[in-house]
Design a protein around this motif. Structure first.
Motif, PDB file in Angstrom:
ATOM      1  N   LYS A  39     -69.970  10.240-131.451  1.00  0.00           N
ATOM      2  CA  LYS A  39     -71.098  10.629-130.608  1.00  0.00           C
ATOM      3  C   LYS A  39     -72.114  11.463-131.382  1.00  0.00           C
ATOM      4  O   LYS A  39     -73.327  11.310-131.200  1.00  0.00           O
ATOM      5  CB  LYS A  39     -70.597  11.404-129.393  1.00  0.00           C
ATOM      6  CG  LYS A  39     -69.768  10.574-128.422  1.00  0.00           C
ATOM      7  CD  LYS A  39     -69.208  11.451-127.304  1.00  0.00           C
ATOM      8  CE  LYS A  39     -68.277  10.671-126.398  1.00  0.00           C
ATOM      9  NZ  LYS A  39     -67.688  11.519-125.341  1.00  0.00           N
ATOM     10  N   GLU A  40     -71.615  12.331-132.259  1.00  0.00           N
ATOM     11  CA  GLU A  40     -72.518  13.169-133.046  1.00  0.00           C
ATOM     12  C   GLU A  40     -73.436  12.319-133.924  1.00  0.00           C
ATOM     13  O   GLU A  40     -74.618  12.622-134.083  1.00  0.00           O
ATOM     14  CB  GLU A  40     -71.711  14.134-133.925  1.00  0.00           C
ATOM     15  CG  GLU A  40     -72.592  15.027-134.791  1.00  0.00           C
ATOM     16  CD  GLU A  40     -71.801  15.821-135.812  1.00  0.00           C
ATOM     17  OE1 GLU A  40     -72.369  16.773-136.384  1.00  0.00           O
ATOM     18  OE2 GLU A  40     -70.620  15.496-136.059  1.00  0.00           O
ATOM     19  N   ASN A  52     -75.810  16.713-130.206  1.00  0.00           N
ATOM     20  CA  ASN A  52     -75.701  18.122-130.570  1.00  0.00           C
ATOM     21  C   ASN A  52     -74.452  18.772-129.987  1.00  0.00           C
ATOM     22  O   ASN A  52     -73.741  19.519-130.671  1.00  0.00           O
ATOM     23  CB  ASN A  52     -76.952  18.884-130.099  1.00  0.00           C
ATOM     24  CG  ASN A  52     -78.193  18.477-130.862  1.00  0.00           C
ATOM     25  OD1 ASN A  52     -78.120  17.976-131.985  1.00  0.00           O
ATOM     26  ND2 ASN A  52     -79.358  18.683-130.262  1.00  0.00           N
ATOM     27  N   ASP A  53     -74.166  18.478-128.725  1.00  0.00           N
ATOM     28  CA  ASP A  53     -72.979  19.053-128.083  1.00  0.00           C
ATOM     29  C   ASP A  53     -71.700  18.565-128.755  1.00  0.00           C
ATOM     30  O   ASP A  53     -70.750  19.340-128.940  1.00  0.00           O
ATOM     31  CB  ASP A  53     -72.953  18.694-126.595  1.00  0.00           C
ATOM     32  CG  ASP A  53     -74.000  19.450-125.788  1.00  0.00           C
ATOM     33  OD1 ASP A  53     -74.582  20.403-126.322  1.00  0.00           O
ATOM     34  OD2 ASP A  53     -74.240  19.067-124.617  1.00  0.00           O
ATOM     35  N   SER A  54     -71.691  17.294-129.116  1.00  0.00           N
ATOM     36  CA  SER A  54     -70.503  16.727-129.765  1.00  0.00           C
ATOM     37  C   SER A  54     -70.284  17.356-131.138  1.00  0.00           C
ATOM     38  O   SER A  54     -69.148  17.681-131.511  1.00  0.00           O
ATOM     39  CB  SER A  54     -70.651  15.213-129.893  1.00  0.00           C
ATOM     40  OG  SER A  54     -70.745  14.597-128.620  1.00  0.00           O
ATOM     41  N   GLY A  55     -71.366  17.531-131.892  1.00  0.00           N
ATOM     42  CA  GLY A  55     -71.254  18.153-133.202  1.00  0.00           C
ATOM     43  C   GLY A  55     -70.765  19.583-133.113  1.00  0.00           C
ATOM     44  O   GLY A  55     -69.946  20.042-133.936  1.00  0.00           O
ATOM     45  N   GLU A  56     -71.242  20.309-132.108  1.00  0.00           N
ATOM     46  CA  GLU A  56     -70.824  21.695-131.920  1.00  0.00           C
ATOM     47  C   GLU A  56     -69.338  21.778-131.579  1.00  0.00           C
ATOM     48  O   GLU A  56     -68.594  22.593-132.142  1.00  0.00           O
ATOM     49  CB  GLU A  56     -71.661  22.324-130.799  1.00  0.00           C
ATOM     50  CG  GLU A  56     -71.295  23.769-130.496  1.00  0.00           C
ATOM     51  CD  GLU A  56     -72.037  24.309-129.291  1.00  0.00           C
ATOM     52  OE1 GLU A  56     -71.596  25.363-128.764  1.00  0.00           O
ATOM     53  OE2 GLU A  56     -73.029  23.692-128.845  1.00  0.00           O
ATOM     54  N   MET A  57     -68.884  20.915-130.659  1.00  0.00           N
ATOM     55  CA  MET A  57     -67.476  20.928-130.279  1.00  0.00           C
ATOM     56  C   MET A  57     -66.588  20.506-131.450  1.00  0.00           C
ATOM     57  O   MET A  57     -65.523  21.097-131.696  1.00  0.00           O
ATOM     58  CB  MET A  57     -67.250  19.999-129.089  1.00  0.00           C
ATOM     59  CG  MET A  57     -65.830  20.049-128.524  1.00  0.00           C
ATOM     60  SD  MET A  57     -65.423  21.622-127.744  1.00  0.00           S
ATOM     61  CE  MET A  57     -66.393  21.511-126.240  1.00  0.00           C
ATOM     62  N   THR A  76     -69.099  28.063-127.783  1.00  0.00           N
ATOM     63  CA  THR A  76     -68.426  26.767-127.863  1.00  0.00           C
ATOM     64  C   THR A  76     -67.062  26.822-127.196  1.00  0.00           C
ATOM     65  O   THR A  76     -66.646  25.869-126.523  1.00  0.00           O
ATOM     66  CB  THR A  76     -68.273  26.327-129.325  1.00  0.00           C
ATOM     67  OG1 THR A  76     -69.506  26.517-130.011  1.00  0.00           O
ATOM     68  CG2 THR A  76     -67.871  24.859-129.409  1.00  0.00           C
ATOM     69  N   LEU A  77     -66.367  27.933-127.372  1.00  0.00           N
ATOM     70  CA  LEU A  77     -65.076  28.101-126.712  1.00  0.00           C
ATOM     71  C   LEU A  77     -65.242  28.024-125.198  1.00  0.00           C
ATOM     72  O   LEU A  77     -64.414  27.428-124.496  1.00  0.00           O
ATOM     73  CB  LEU A  77     -64.450  29.435-127.113  1.00  0.00           C
ATOM     74  CG  LEU A  77     -63.083  29.745-126.500  1.00  0.00           C
ATOM     75  CD1 LEU A  77     -62.035  28.747-126.971  1.00  0.00           C
ATOM     76  CD2 LEU A  77     -62.652  31.175-126.853  1.00  0.00           C
TER      77      LEU A  77
END
Length: 598
Positions: A375-376, A386-391, A465-466
């Protein structure tokens, strides 16, 4: 002799029933046509290659090891390795997850990752030769110039050329800012690189005609520390403008390391003697490209231990069913035999279930991380990317450290099931233990991963992120909180999820006053976070299993999944209570100890 059966059923369960990856693929244009049947067919054939080609070379490769000719610096891999690699590239396996524009098949990361789990179960040492190429490929795909990509990526895609990452030097491992390898600019735009690297996996071998080394080095005017490191392509054999191979470059293997495990992989001391290199990316910005390799490698190392956990479990289970010793404490079970199979004994089952639970939890986490990576890179929605990369950034150190620590626990437990026979080479169990041990060390030791998780990925953004992962847990708790059948799986993660906020805040506050507090708590903290992640996935797996059983599905697979989940929450997950207590014990009992070390 050990055996191996690809865990295709459990892979299919995770991919299709728990994560439902095909639904995600429909949102990604390049994978919109990828369905469960396609994935299953690829993995079934991949499992055959792992079990029938790579696995039979595992014990023999360990016994023979690699050899170096000190005169020519040529390295020879164990018997059969080169032929197996030829089958690997002829079967198109090297191109599985690579981009079509470079000749790849363009399949999703999760398919390639699942295939590599099986290869790691079969033969970790052999798998490292093609595995490292994926990291080098990813770095060049992300940061290479169009000319560099056109020169190197097609051959790396087919597997005709392999890749390596040359970071470590005799005086510096993780602290790459201390490196001394020098790169002198030349009038033609190339660089002459001189220095010494150590612990370079697959740095030299006889399986391909060329090896594409990605090397970190310093320019003459580079600033000190990590901000003065640049990244270079240094091929073993120089490549002519027409793509043909030219002269031998000034990079060679000066010696092979004598190691505890992974004997079939050439771990090299690499000498760069005025070698020709071309820069990747910008001057003094080499870590940007190298981190692409390192992050891919960290997920890959977690996958290595997942593979070893699975194969160790399979063999320990078979042995426990066959080996007879003593009688069950509740009376004879095999009345036609002089003793009962050792699988009747509670602690033997505990060891087996530990390995099984860590394999199944690790498989779910690895697949989830692969989907985040997908997804990233490829999702059309920027926010999703962006959310996928952060997670993924937060979960990567967990995938590396938690899975490899668990692999250490599991392979040792499985060796213990064999008793004295586990200590003997012919059963193969002690090799799984030895091979796994490096996974806790390289690509950043597990302490480094723990510091990265707590210091950078969690405290670095005030736990944002947590909290996002906590929302996933909270959503599952809200969905199943009133379901009595799910209570034994939901309640533990609900409680720990609430505890994590206070726990993290407390460690962060103490660390603000004294940074050693973060260092003292980090390893314990990562295991707590790892259990929260595993607990979340085990609850999701139990949810699917319960729904299948309620719908009348009589497949014993689902009953087994529930039993494994119950064991995990009853016997492994409670480790979090001890870990939080020891993390809170602080740094004083560690740092106020000068008299001990005087």
């Amino acid at each position: 002799m050990p055996t191996y059966n690809p865990p295709l059923r459990d892979m299919q369960f995770v991919l299709h029933e728990v994560l439902k990856v095909s639904d995600d693929f429909k949102q990604i244009p390049k994978h919109a046509d990828i369905d469960a049947d396609t994935i299953n067919a690829v993995l079934e054939e991949g499992g055959k290659f792992a079990a029938e080609v790579a696995f039979p070379l595992n014990i023999s490769g360990d016994a023979e090891g690699c050899k170096i000719d000190q005169t020519t610096h040529a390295v020879t891999t164990p018997k059969g390795f080169k032929e197996a690699y030829k089958q690997y590239i002829e079967g198109g396996w090297a191109a599985l997850g690579c981009a079509p524009e470079f000749g790849g098949q363009g399949l999703p990361y999760v398919v390639n990752g699942s295939f590599y789990e099986m290869l790691n179960s079969a033969n970790q040492a052999w798998t490292m030769y093609p595995g490292l190429t994926h990291g080098a490929y990813a770095a060049l795909e992300a940061h290479g110039t169009p000319e560099q990509q056109a020169t190197y990526l097609p051959k790396m895609t087919t597997g005709e050329w392999t890749g390596s990452m040359c970071l470590t030097e005799p005086h510096c491992g993780t602290d790459l800012g201390l490196m001394r390898t020098k790169a002198e600019p030349q009038a033609d735009g190339t660089y002459r690189i001189t220095g010494n690297k150590i612990f370079i996996s697959a740095g030299e071998h006889d399986m391909t005609d060329n090896i594409i080394h990605l090397v970190l080095a310093r320019l003459p005017d580079a600033p000190p520390g990590i901000k003065g490191v640049s990244l270079f392509i240094v091929p073993k054999v120089l490549v002519n403008k027409d793509g043909s191979l030219g002269e031998r470059n000034g990079i060679y293997c000066g010696g092979l390391e004598h190691k505890m495990g992974i004997h079939g992989n050439a771990t090299c001391q690499m000498v760069l003697d005025n070698a020709v290199g071309t820069m990747v990316g910008q001057p003094n910005k080499g870590m940007q490209g190298m981190f692409v390799m390192m992050n891919a490698a960290r997920l890959g190392v977690g996958n290595q231990s997942l593979g070893l956990t699975e194969v160790a479990y399979q063999n320990a289970l078979a042995y426990a069913k066959d080996r007879i010793q003593m009688r069950s404490l509740t009376g004879p079970k095999a009345k036609d035999k002089p003793a009962d199979p050792i699988i009747v004994h509670p602690d033997v089952r505990k060891m087996l279930l530990t390995a099984k639970a860590y394999a199944e939890g690790g498989r779910a986490l690895q697949a989830y991380c692969s989907m985040l990576l997908e997804k990233e890179h490829n999702h059309p929605d920027e926010k999703v990317r962006n959310d996928s990369g952060e997670m993924l950034a937060m979960l990567t150190p967990i995938a590396k450290a938690f899975l490899t620590d668990n692999g250490h626990i599991a392979t040792n437990a499985c060796m213990q099931v064999f008793g004295g026979h586990g200590f003997i080479k012919e059963w193969g169990m002690e090799q799984f233990v030895r091979d796994n041990r490096i996974n806790m060390i390289y690509e950043g030791t597990n302490t480094i991963q723990s510091l990265d998780l707590l210091g950078r990925k969690i405290l670095g953004n005030n736990g944002a992120t947590l909290k996002k992962f906590g929302k996933l847990v909270g959503a599952l708790v809200a969905e199943e909180g009133v379901n009595e059948k799910m209570a034994e799986f939901i309640n533990p993660i609900a409680v720990l999820g609430e505890q994590m906020t206070k726990f993290t805040t407390e460690i962060g506050f103490k660390g603000f006053q004294n940074p050693d507090e973060v260092g003292a708590a980090a390893v314990d903290y990562l295991r707590v976070a790892g259990h929260l992640v595993f607990g979340y996935f085990f609850a999701r797996m139990a949810q699917v299993a319960l729904r299948q059983i309620a719908a009348g599905n009589t497949d014993p697979f689902y009953v087994a999944k529930l039993q494994t989940a119950r064991f995990y929450f009853a016997k492994l997950f409670p480790e979090t209570a001890t870990l939080m207590r020891t993390a809170r014990a602080g740094s004083k009992v560690l740092m106020d100890t000068d008299a001990v070390f005087a």
